[in-house]
Scaffold this motif. Sequence first.
Motif, mmCIF file in Angstrom:
data_model
loop_
_atom_site.group_PDB
_atom_site.id
_atom_site.type_symbol
_atom_site.label_atom_id
_atom_site.label_comp_id
_atom_site.label_asym_id
_atom_site.label_seq_id
_atom_site.Cartn_x
_atom_site.Cartn_y
_atom_site.Cartn_z
ATOM 1 N N ILE A 45 42.545 40.069 40.441
ATOM 2 C CA ILE A 45 43.828 40.248 39.757
ATOM 3 C C ILE A 45 43.764 39.584 38.391
ATOM 4 C CG2 ILE A 45 45.205 40.451 41.856
ATOM 5 C CD1 ILE A 45 46.015 37.485 41.481
ATOM 6 N N ILE A 46 44.648 40.043 37.521
ATOM 7 C CA ILE A 46 44.812 39.414 36.216
ATOM 8 C C ILE A 46 46.280 39.035 36.081
ATOM 9 C CG2 ILE A 46 45.111 41.619 34.999
ATOM 10 C CD1 ILE A 46 43.616 40.235 32.607
ATOM 11 N N ARG A 47 46.500 37.848 35.548
ATOM 12 C CA ARG A 47 47.857 37.346 35.348
ATOM 13 C C ARG A 47 48.137 37.190 33.857
ATOM 14 N NH1 ARG A 47 49.898 34.731 40.208
ATOM 15 N NH2 ARG A 47 48.197 34.494 41.719
ATOM 16 N N LYS A 48 49.381 37.375 33.515
ATOM 17 C CA LYS A 48 49.877 37.084 32.174
ATOM 18 C C LYS A 48 51.106 36.214 32.385
ATOM 19 C CE LYS A 48 50.046 37.924 27.700
ATOM 20 N NZ LYS A 48 49.134 37.339 26.778
ATOM 21 N N ASP A 49 51.037 34.978 31.890
ATOM 22 C CA ASP A 49 52.144 34.023 32.100
ATOM 23 C C ASP A 49 52.504 33.910 33.579
ATOM 24 O OD1 ASP A 49 52.289 33.594 29.318
ATOM 25 O OD2 ASP A 49 53.602 35.341 29.097
ATOM 26 N N GLN A 50 51.520 33.754 34.427
ATOM 27 C CA GLN A 50 51.625 33.580 35.885
ATOM 28 C C GLN A 50 52.028 34.843 36.645
ATOM 29 O OE1 GLN A 50 50.409 30.881 37.373
ATOM 30 N NE2 GLN A 50 49.911 30.211 35.300
ATOM 31 N N GLU A 51 52.427 35.909 35.949
ATOM 32 C CA GLU A 51 52.788 37.148 36.615
ATOM 33 C C GLU A 51 51.544 38.014 36.802
ATOM 34 O OE1 GLU A 51 55.560 41.143 36.026
ATOM 35 O OE2 GLU A 51 55.479 39.655 34.436
ATOM 36 N N GLY A 54 47.827 43.129 36.859
ATOM 37 C CA GLY A 54 46.777 44.104 37.106
ATOM 38 C C GLY A 54 45.923 43.724 38.289
ATOM 39 N N LEU A 55 45.259 44.724 38.864
ATOM 40 C CA LEU A 55 44.336 44.478 39.962
ATOM 41 C C LEU A 55 43.248 45.527 39.958
ATOM 42 C CD1 LEU A 55 45.440 45.807 43.396
ATOM 43 C CD2 LEU A 55 46.901 46.163 41.423
ATOM 44 N N ILE A 56 42.140 45.161 40.578
ATOM 45 C CA ILE A 56 41.003 46.060 40.750
ATOM 46 C C ILE A 56 40.388 45.749 42.111
ATOM 47 C CG2 ILE A 56 39.363 44.518 39.590
ATOM 48 C CD1 ILE A 56 38.061 47.034 38.364
ATOM 49 N N GLN A 57 39.958 46.817 42.819
ATOM 50 C CA GLN A 57 39.402 46.631 44.155
ATOM 51 C C GLN A 57 38.030 47.282 44.249
ATOM 52 O OE1 GLN A 57 41.772 49.352 44.142
ATOM 53 N NE2 GLN A 57 43.502 48.057 43.711
ATOM 54 N N TYR A 58 37.180 46.664 45.068
ATOM 55 C CA TYR A 58 35.823 47.162 45.309
ATOM 56 C C TYR A 58 35.494 47.089 46.795
ATOM 57 C CZ TYR A 58 35.055 46.192 40.338
ATOM 58 O OH TYR A 58 35.135 46.162 38.966
ATOM 59 N N MET A 59 34.593 47.982 47.202
ATOM 60 C CA MET A 59 33.976 47.882 48.514
ATOM 61 C C MET A 59 32.485 48.169 48.346
ATOM 62 S SD MET A 59 35.472 51.229 50.390
ATOM 63 C CE MET A 59 34.971 52.872 49.949
ATOM 64 N N LEU A 60 31.697 47.692 49.276
ATOM 65 C CA LEU A 60 30.255 47.939 49.226
ATOM 66 C C LEU A 60 29.944 49.343 49.709
ATOM 67 C CD1 LEU A 60 28.544 44.687 50.552
ATOM 68 C CD2 LEU A 60 28.709 45.509 48.205
ATOM 69 N N ASP A 61 28.862 49.881 49.205
ATOM 70 C CA ASP A 61 28.341 51.170 49.635
ATOM 71 C C ASP A 61 27.333 50.896 50.756
ATOM 72 O OD1 ASP A 61 26.687 53.472 49.899
ATOM 73 O OD2 ASP A 61 27.227 54.100 47.871
ATOM 74 N N TRP A 62 27.628 51.341 51.943
ATOM 75 C CA TRP A 62 26.765 51.063 53.092
ATOM 76 C C TRP A 62 25.375 51.646 52.928
ATOM 77 C CZ3 TRP A 62 27.692 48.108 57.396
ATOM 78 C CH2 TRP A 62 28.979 47.578 57.495
ATOM 79 N N ASP A 63 25.256 52.771 52.203
ATOM 80 C CA ASP A 63 23.954 53.393 52.010
ATOM 81 C C ASP A 63 23.136 52.696 50.933
ATOM 82 O OD1 ASP A 63 24.416 55.321 53.979
ATOM 83 O OD2 ASP A 63 25.422 56.652 52.548
ATOM 84 N N CYS A 64 23.802 51.911 50.105
ATOM 85 C CA CYS A 64 23.132 51.179 49.027
ATOM 86 C C CYS A 64 23.895 49.873 48.815
ATOM 87 C CB CYS A 64 23.107 52.019 47.748
ATOM 88 S SG CYS A 64 22.296 51.183 46.371
ATOM 89 N N PRO A 65 23.554 48.822 49.571
ATOM 90 C CA PRO A 65 24.330 47.580 49.538
ATOM 91 C C PRO A 65 24.351 46.847 48.192
ATOM 92 C CG PRO A 65 22.871 47.628 51.445
ATOM 93 C CD PRO A 65 22.513 48.804 50.589
ATOM 94 N N GLN A 66 23.541 47.270 47.240
ATOM 95 C CA GLN A 66 23.596 46.667 45.907
ATOM 96 C C GLN A 66 24.594 47.424 45.015
ATOM 97 O OE1 GLN A 66 20.423 47.303 47.386
ATOM 98 N NE2 GLN A 66 20.639 45.224 48.135
#
Length: 155
Positions: A45-51, A54-66
Motif C-alpha cells: 500500500i501507499i499512504r499520503k498523510d496517513q491515508e 493505493g494498493l498493488i497485489q501479487y501472487m507467485l506463478d506456480w509454474d515459474c516460482p521466480q
Amino acid sequence: MIELVKNVEPDLVKRLVELEISAFDDGGLNKWHLVPLIRHGRVFIIRKDQEVVGLIQYMLDWDCPQRAYMVGVSTDKNFRGKGLGTRLIEESFKSLYREDITEIELTVDPKNAAAVAIYEKKLGFQIIELRENEYGPGENRLIMKLQLDNFMQKL
C-alpha cells in the motif's frame, strides 16, 4: 510511504476494497480475495498523510516460482496522475527483487492505452501475447512481462 501489508486489519481491508471498487467496479477485489492475498501473496500500500491511497497485489506463478503475477494496482481517484501509482509499482518491484523474484507478469485491457503506455514506456514491460476473450466475449487482455534485472539496472 509504501509498506507491505502483513496483518489482516478489518478497517484496512475495508479501505482496500473501496479503492478496488472505485478503480474496477465489479472487477475489483473484495475481502474474500484480499485477505488470502495478504496472508499468502504480497499486498503493498501507499499512504499520503496517513491515508491509504493505493494498493498493488501479487501472487507467485506456480509454474515459474521466480515470476510474480501482478493481480492489480489501484489508486484513489483523487490522487491519480500524481505519480503515486508509479512509485508504488516501482517500490514493490524493488521489494520483490530482494525476494529473488526475477520476472513480473500482468494482464491489461488493450483499450487501456494509458496503462499500456506506462507499463511499456515508463516501466519497461513487453507485450508478449493477446488473449482474446480472456474474461468472456470481448474481454481481451494483453499479457505483459518485465525482467526485473533490466528494471533494476535502469535505476
